[in-house]
Design a protein around this motif. Structure first.
Motif, PDB file in Angstrom:
ATOM      1  N   PHE A  19       0.829  -1.207   0.000  1.00 28.76           N
ATOM      2  CA  PHE A  19       0.000   0.000   0.000  1.00 28.76           C
ATOM      3  C   PHE A  19       0.863   1.255   0.000  1.00 28.76           C
ATOM      4  O   PHE A  19       0.787   2.086   0.910  1.00 28.76           O
ATOM      5  N   PRO A  20       1.677   1.432  -1.018  1.00 22.62           N
ATOM      6  CA  PRO A  20       2.512   2.638  -1.048  1.00 22.62           C
ATOM      7  C   PRO A  20       1.628   3.864  -1.282  1.00 22.62           C
ATOM      8  O   PRO A  20       0.635   3.798  -2.025  1.00 22.62           O
ATOM      9  N   ALA A  21       1.980   4.953  -0.636  1.00 21.82           N
ATOM     10  CA  ALA A  21       1.154   6.163  -0.792  1.00 21.82           C
ATOM     11  C   ALA A  21       1.933   7.361  -0.292  1.00 21.82           C
ATOM     12  O   ALA A  21       2.660   7.266   0.705  1.00 21.82           O
ATOM     13  N   GLY A  22       1.745   8.486  -0.985  1.00 27.02           N
ATOM     14  CA  GLY A  22       2.355   9.726  -0.510  1.00 27.02           C
ATOM     15  C   GLY A  22       3.725   9.970  -1.094  1.00 27.02           C
ATOM     16  O   GLY A  22       4.376   9.074  -1.631  1.00 27.02           O
ATOM     17  N   ARG A  23       4.142  11.204  -0.956  1.00 26.18           N
ATOM     18  CA  ARG A  23       5.417  11.617  -1.545  1.00 26.18           C
ATOM     19  C   ARG A  23       6.540  11.635  -0.502  1.00 26.18           C
ATOM     20  O   ARG A  23       7.487  10.863  -0.592  1.00 26.18           O
ATOM     21  N   VAL A  24       6.420  12.497   0.465  1.00 26.91           N
ATOM     22  CA  VAL A  24       7.495  12.681   1.441  1.00 26.91           C
ATOM     23  C   VAL A  24       7.163  11.905   2.721  1.00 26.91           C
ATOM     24  O   VAL A  24       6.045  11.433   2.916  1.00 26.91           O
ATOM     25  N   GLY A  56       1.557  -6.885  -7.246  1.00 23.69           N
ATOM     26  CA  GLY A  56       1.030  -7.039  -5.892  1.00 23.69           C
ATOM     27  C   GLY A  56       0.699  -5.745  -5.169  1.00 23.69           C
ATOM     28  O   GLY A  56       0.109  -5.780  -4.092  1.00 23.69           O
ATOM     29  N   VAL A  57       1.058  -4.606  -5.746  1.00 25.69           N
ATOM     30  CA  VAL A  57       0.712  -3.347  -5.064  1.00 25.69           C
ATOM     31  C   VAL A  57      -0.751  -3.012  -5.349  1.00 25.69           C
ATOM     32  O   VAL A  57      -1.289  -3.359  -6.388  1.00 25.69           O
ATOM     33  N   ALA A  58      -1.352  -2.295  -4.398  1.00 25.88           N
ATOM     34  CA  ALA A  58      -2.750  -1.886  -4.582  1.00 25.88           C
ATOM     35  C   ALA A  58      -2.847  -0.778  -5.625  1.00 25.88           C
ATOM     36  O   ALA A  58      -3.865  -0.614  -6.287  1.00 25.88           O
TER      37      ALA A  58
ATOM     38  N   GLU B 170      -3.484   1.656   3.281  1.00 25.07           N
ATOM     39  CA  GLU B 170      -4.143   0.471   3.817  1.00 25.07           C
ATOM     40  C   GLU B 170      -5.630   0.725   4.058  1.00 25.07           C
ATOM     41  O   GLU B 170      -6.466  -0.155   3.876  1.00 25.07           O
ATOM     42  N   LYS B 171      -5.970   1.937   4.457  1.00 24.32           N
ATOM     43  CA  LYS B 171      -7.375   2.249   4.740  1.00 24.32           C
ATOM     44  C   LYS B 171      -8.202   2.271   3.464  1.00 24.32           C
ATOM     45  O   LYS B 171      -9.337   1.792   3.448  1.00 24.32           O
ATOM     46  N   ILE B 172      -7.652   2.805   2.399  1.00 21.32           N
ATOM     47  CA  ILE B 172      -8.435   2.788   1.155  1.00 21.32           C
ATOM     48  C   ILE B 172      -8.502   1.366   0.615  1.00 21.32           C
ATOM     49  O   ILE B 172      -9.530   0.946   0.078  1.00 21.32           O
TER      50      ILE B 172
END
Lengths: 117, 344
Positions: A19-24, A56-58, B170-172
């Motif tokens: 669940f990778p997310a965001g920049r910094v 495998g990433v969302a 993870e929440k989404i």
């Protein structure tokens, strides 16, 4: 010094997060900056060839991709020719193939930032 | 007069001793006579019957603004009473419900001295009560809606809202897993994931430039089985897109669009930069529309922020944009994806 004979594979979902997310780093636990600084850059400095696998990433948002891959050029002093030779981005999942193109696009369009004295 | 028996005398003596002890303790200060504080101020907020941003924007937003104003008045006072009459609501849209949840969440975070209690639940419209319960509204107040009537609307399912401060993939992902149980395979799921995580990232980076009690986003979804309609909504109570954008526009554009919040929201989607004014940033908002563009079905993407509303609509044959400015401002930014899955 690179290990001349070796190649390594980085599976983002397994070795970083599905669940990778965001920049910094302030954006969240699994940001593009953290991936680049802790996993990708050290691997590129150590191995001759690094294969990054997206399976495998969302998902992979543009903030994450630009910071993780564009950041190699902008902030890690790696030029595009070097990355062409030493970095491969790959996925076997059809729905993620667009993100491979986006990651390469960010590398192509990144501009090295001037280092402060 | 009846003569006291020995037992009666003994009992009275025990009672007297106990009474003496009470008086003694009272004198020592252990017992304080507690009286209810006199209510010095009582306010009532009536909610409109149609609690929908689509159908009754001004009334709903005005109500939310009043609720926020009340939450701030006399925070430490124990003598004010505020009644928010939610039982008047006969119909509530998911978007309006999410914004209401966020407002109540803000109130709850202010602390115990301003605790909200749910009164007269039995007077609520049963469908509204069920919907709010499904969305997690009563959980916020620490109560459950015990009313068990035959109100289970199997046509529409609402997911519990979730909240956070950062980009929490993870929440989404968990929300999407729950949606998948309702709708089956979600088309272009990674694109939806990207759209929502980009929205979360924007909240973290831009929505709350100053430290405050609540700096959250709220996320929910619903599915209408008969219409085949999937809604995903994310909301924040930040400064709003129209206030973050002007930093990166030229002065003449800013002065032209200053009061045109809908125009500013459209500009934000068209520009290749985000509010940070850096070349390599941006595309977050564009990515939110892209999810809809990629789907092989109709739907819409809506942004409401302060006075502005921007609507991107897609049918099988065409795409259109509509924007308008409202009379009253919605605090923060609401983003809604509405997808008709039937034809994908």
């Amino acid at each position: 010094m690179t290990d001349i004979e070796s190649e390594t594979v980085i599976n983002i979902a397994k070795q970083f997060s599905p669940f990778p997310a965001g920049r910094v780093r302030e954006d969240g636990k699994y940001s593009g900056m953290r991936f680049r600084e802790e996993i990708l850059t050290p691997a590129l400095r150590k191995y001759k060839r690094v294969k990054v696998v997206f399976d495998g990433v969302a998902g992979l948002g543009s903030s994450f991709l630009e910071e993780a891959f564009g950041g190699l050029v902008r902030l890690e002093s790696m030029d595009k020719e070097f990355l062409d030779m030493h970095l491969q981005i790959y996925t076997s999942e059809e729905e993620l193939k667009d993100f491979v193109r986006m990651a390469n696009y960010h590398i192509e369009n990144a501009t090295p930032q001037k280092q402060s004295a | 007069m009846r003569k006291s028996t020995h037992k009666t005398k003994q009992r009275n003596s025990i009672l007297s001793r106990n009474a003496y002890r009470r008086i003694s303790r009272k004198k020592k200060g252990s017992y304080k006579r507690v009286t209810k504080p006199r209510v010095t101020r009582q306010d009532e907020i009536q909610c409109p019957e149609v609690f929908s941003l689509d159908m009754n924007f001004d009334a709903v937003v005005s109500t939310l603004t009043r609720i926020r104003a009340q939450s701030k008045i006399n925070k430490e006072s124990h003598t004010d009473q505020v009644f928010i009459h939610l039982h008047t609501i006969q119909e509530i849209s998911p978007a309006a419900a999410l914004v209401l949840v966020a407002e109540i969440y803000y109130w709850v975070r202010l602390g115990k001295s301003r605790r909200l209690k749910a009164n007269d639940l039995s007077e609520w419209n049963p469908k509204v009560r069920k919907q709010m319960d499904d969305m997690g509204f009563f959980g916020l107040l620490g109560i459950s809606s015990h009313e068990r009537e035959n109100t289970d609307n199997k046509d529409i399912r609402y997911l519990k809202f979730r909240t956070g401060k950062k980009s929490e993939g993870e929440k989404i992902a968990k929300l999407m897993d729950e949606l998948q149980l309702l709708v089956g395979e979600m088309p272009h799921a990674p694109r939806l994931y990207n759209a929502v995580t980009e929205a979360m990232t924007n909240v973290r980076q831009h929505a709350y430039p100053h430290e405050q009690i609540v700096s959250n986003w709220w996320l929910t979804a619903s599915h209408h089985k008969v219409k085949g309609e999937l809604k995903i909504l994310i909301y924040d109570q930040g400064i709003g897109i129209p206030k973050t954008l002007p930093k990166m526009l030229t002065q003449d554009v800013v002065s032209t669009l200053r009061r045109n919040h809908a125009g500013l929201i459209e500009k934000a989607h068209n520009l290749d930069r985000s509010a940070s004014k850096e070349d390599h940033r941006g595309n977050g908002l564009a990515e939110m529309i892209e999810y809809l563009s990629k789907l092989n079905c109709s739907g819409s993407y809506r942004v409401v922020s302060l006075y502005g509303e921007y609507l991107f609509k897609k049918t099988e044959s065409k795409q259109s944009v509509r924007k308008n400015n409202h009379n009253v401002p919605l605090r923060g930014t609401l983003i809604e994806w509405d997808v008709k899955l039937a034809n994908d």
